[in-house]
Structure formats: C-alpha cells, structure tokens
Scaffold this motif. Structure first.
Motif, mmCIF file in Angstrom:
data_model
loop_
_atom_site.group_PDB
_atom_site.id
_atom_site.type_symbol
_atom_site.label_atom_id
_atom_site.label_comp_id
_atom_site.label_asym_id
_atom_site.label_seq_id
_atom_site.Cartn_x
_atom_site.Cartn_y
_atom_site.Cartn_z
ATOM 1 N N ILE A 93 23.120 30.714 9.684
ATOM 2 C CA ILE A 93 23.456 31.949 8.971
ATOM 3 C C ILE A 93 22.185 32.391 8.249
ATOM 4 N N TYR A 94 21.744 33.633 8.462
ATOM 5 C CA TYR A 94 20.503 34.128 7.860
ATOM 6 C C TYR A 94 20.726 34.953 6.605
ATOM 7 N N GLY A 95 21.941 35.343 6.344
ATOM 8 C CA GLY A 95 22.228 36.101 5.130
ATOM 9 C C GLY A 95 23.713 36.186 4.909
ATOM 10 N N GLY A 96 24.115 35.955 3.655
ATOM 11 C CA GLY A 96 25.527 36.063 3.319
ATOM 12 C C GLY A 96 26.216 34.723 3.316
ATOM 13 N N PRO A 97 27.505 34.772 3.157
ATOM 14 C CA PRO A 97 28.342 35.973 3.285
ATOM 15 C C PRO A 97 28.235 36.869 2.045
ATOM 16 N N PHE A 98 28.416 38.169 2.305
ATOM 17 C CA PHE A 98 28.420 39.180 1.261
ATOM 18 C C PHE A 98 29.805 39.812 1.210
ATOM 19 N N GLU A 99 30.154 40.327 0.025
ATOM 20 C CA GLU A 99 31.471 40.944 -0.125
ATOM 21 C C GLU A 99 31.334 42.289 -0.816
ATOM 22 N N THR A 100 32.049 43.274 -0.286
ATOM 23 C CA THR A 100 32.186 44.584 -0.916
ATOM 24 C C THR A 100 33.681 44.772 -1.176
ATOM 25 N N PRO A 101 34.088 45.823 -1.858
ATOM 26 C CA PRO A 101 35.522 46.017 -2.073
ATOM 27 C C PRO A 101 36.335 46.108 -0.777
ATOM 28 N N ASP A 102 35.689 46.540 0.314
ATOM 29 C CA ASP A 102 36.429 46.751 1.560
ATOM 30 C C ASP A 102 36.066 45.797 2.696
ATOM 31 N N ALA A 103 35.088 44.903 2.479
ATOM 32 C CA ALA A 103 34.616 44.117 3.613
ATOM 33 C C ALA A 103 33.947 42.814 3.193
ATOM 34 N N LEU A 104 33.839 41.919 4.182
ATOM 35 C CA LEU A 104 33.048 40.691 4.111
ATOM 36 C C LEU A 104 32.115 40.708 5.317
ATOM 37 N N PHE A 105 30.881 40.198 5.158
ATOM 38 C CA PHE A 105 29.986 40.174 6.302
ATOM 39 C C PHE A 105 28.859 39.175 6.075
#
Length: 122
Positions: A93-105
C-alpha cells in the motif's frame, strides 16, 4: 464527446494484464500487435460503451516512467477486504487508507509503477 480509454505505457504487457485481471478484475476485451515491437491490450468489464484501460508495450522504448501527480482510480466494495487481499499477495500500500465524509480509498502501484487508487463509496 465520450471518454474512450486511458493509455498506460507498460514495461511488461503480460505482467500488467495479470495485475489488472487479478487485482482490479478487468478482462482483456481486445489485444493486437500494433507494429514492430508494439503490442496493445484493451481491458475492461466487457460492457459495451465503457471506458477502457489501454495497456501499450513498446519494445523500442524501454524507459517507461510516470509522473507522481496522475493516478487511475477504480471502485471497490470494501477497502478493508481489498487491503487484506493485497497484503496476502504481498502488494504494498503506497498511501492511505484515507477517509472523506463520502468515501474510503488508498493507493497501490501497478507493475510499471503507475499509481492506482482503489475507492469505496460509503
């Protein structure tokens, strides 16, 4: 105007087809020689009119590199499940996981070093 495909210049067509088939679940929808030392594979889900990924291997140009500001994104059903699956396959995994109000990536790299974003809508 319709967006038809994104072209990725790859180091090894077979490795790239395997990656996009096994990890991203795309299938080869067209594959052909396009001149001396050049082979192209279009990959997608087999849905008419979809936007495709074009993998282009050119034996005449072996110095394939990508800028860090561009990525190609794919929708997944579960970030957690995909990260577990990638860990089992020793894919970093090179980045994340990241979270926004509508998504994970999060981000991984394909065999040629191209950044791939795996995106889950909440």
């Amino acid at each position: 105007m319709k967006f038809l495909w994104t072209t990725l210049h790859v180091k090894n067509l077979e490795e790239s087809i395997t990656f996009y088939s096994r990890i991203i679940s795309l299938q080869v929808v067209n594959r052909f020689k396009a001149g001396k030392g050049v082979e192209i594979a279009f990959m997608g889900n087999g849905v008419e009119g979809e936007t495709l990924v074009e993998l282009l291997e050119d034996e005449n140009h072996d110095n394939v590199s990508f800028g860090g500001a561009v990525s190609i994104g794919f929708s997944i059903t579960s970030v957690e499940d995909m990260m577990k699956s990638l860990e089992e396959r020793n894919i970093k995994i090179y980045g994340g996981p990241f979270e926004t109000p509508d998504a994970l990536f999060f981000f991984i790299k394909d065999p040629s070093g191209f950044t791939v974003q795996l995106f889950q809508y909440k």
